[in-house]
Write a protein that holds these residues in place. Sequence first.
Motif, PDB file in Angstrom:
ATOM      1  N   ASP A 144       0.820  -1.209   0.000  1.00 31.27           N
ATOM      2  CA  ASP A 144       0.000   0.000   0.000  1.00 31.27           C
ATOM      3  C   ASP A 144       0.854   1.259   0.000  1.00 31.27           C
ATOM      4  O   ASP A 144       0.324   2.371  -0.027  1.00 31.27           O
ATOM      5  CB  ASP A 144      -0.947   0.001   1.206  1.00 31.27           C
ATOM      6  N   ARG A 195      -7.341   3.337   1.788  1.00 32.89           N
ATOM      7  CA  ARG A 195      -6.969   3.678   3.154  1.00 32.89           C
ATOM      8  C   ARG A 195      -8.054   4.443   3.891  1.00 32.89           C
ATOM      9  O   ARG A 195      -8.046   4.516   5.112  1.00 32.89           O
ATOM     10  CB  ARG A 195      -5.661   4.485   3.147  1.00 32.89           C
ATOM     11  N   PRO A 199      -9.957  -0.560   9.040  1.00 32.56           N
ATOM     12  CA  PRO A 199      -9.505  -1.941   8.848  1.00 32.56           C
ATOM     13  C   PRO A 199     -10.573  -2.974   9.187  1.00 32.56           C
ATOM     14  O   PRO A 199     -10.654  -4.013   8.546  1.00 32.56           O
ATOM     15  CB  PRO A 199      -8.305  -2.056   9.793  1.00 32.56           C
ATOM     16  N   ARG A 260      -2.739  -3.220   6.908  1.00 31.85           N
ATOM     17  CA  ARG A 260      -4.123  -3.130   6.444  1.00 31.85           C
ATOM     18  C   ARG A 260      -4.804  -4.503   6.369  1.00 31.85           C
ATOM     19  O   ARG A 260      -5.871  -4.636   5.799  1.00 31.85           O
ATOM     20  CB  ARG A 260      -4.153  -2.460   5.074  1.00 31.85           C
TER      21      ARG A 260
END
Length: 315
Positions: A144, A195, A199, A260
């Motif tokens: 990421d 993002r 999560p 993540r």
Amino acid sequence: MSTSPVVEAARRRTFAIISHPDAGKTTLTENLLLAGGAIRAAGAVRARGENRRTRSDWMKIERERGISVSASVMTFDHDGLMFNLLDTPGHEDFSEDTYRTLTAADAAVMVLDAAKGIEPQTLKLFEVCRLRDIPIVTFINKMDREAQDPFALLDEIGSKLALDPAPLFWPAGSGGRFKGMLDLRTQKFQPYAKRGAEPDDGHPAAVAFGGNAVDRFLDPDERAELEEASMLVTEASKPFDPQAFLEGHMTPVFFGSALRHFGVDELLAGLGAYAPPPKAVAAAKSGEPTHVVPGDPEVTGFVFKVQANMDPNHR
């Protein structure tokens, strides 16, 4: 109902996690525990407050400095198997603890920072694994964030480690352009949630790469680029051979982001499918050489670490 020692040994998977400092080893440990159902929320080494309370880094100095100082062992049941996860210090000042821990591992997960590739401490720990004939699973972390070209990372694994890399997944971009990864075996695309999402919301379910559903996650250019890259890597790489992996000649390669919780479930499934159960170990009995075989009726243990003058809960 009692289970025979032979059956019980066959379902064990004991693996260590090795990496250079800050490659994301302890964060991956937390998320493997989360994927295995051992904890409800994963701590993060660089987080604040309660979110920083990782289960493997329990010493005061570890919590204050955000590094692993002492090896720790965590056990959890998942999908019919029992996993023994050995989290090792990545910093070279505490590498002796890592060397001891590797004597108890049947496999190792090598965590690489996608932007940095193979770093010096990773190389040292890999050599220890090679001396002990420990098969290696590779997890390329932090996709990421801006990363090196995946082909360059595979070339580095092949040239520096003399291992045949066998990618089981292939990423679609990195950093802000990271959209997910393609399972090269099933041709299913696993989308990555941007993002902005929490999560706990998880990532979207996998979709068939050849169907129209993938258009929700990839634009035509990204889809064509991933299709071309997957064809190239399939042609250029040797197909994954479990026996070559167990013999130390090949490493299956996974991609993801431990922070993540992306790619972690796939890594855990790969460990369950390919990592070996305990094997026969050379020993001496009454001065005569022998082998201790999993399932022997006599209880045998190998003590690889002793802690003194610490929290009694961790003895």
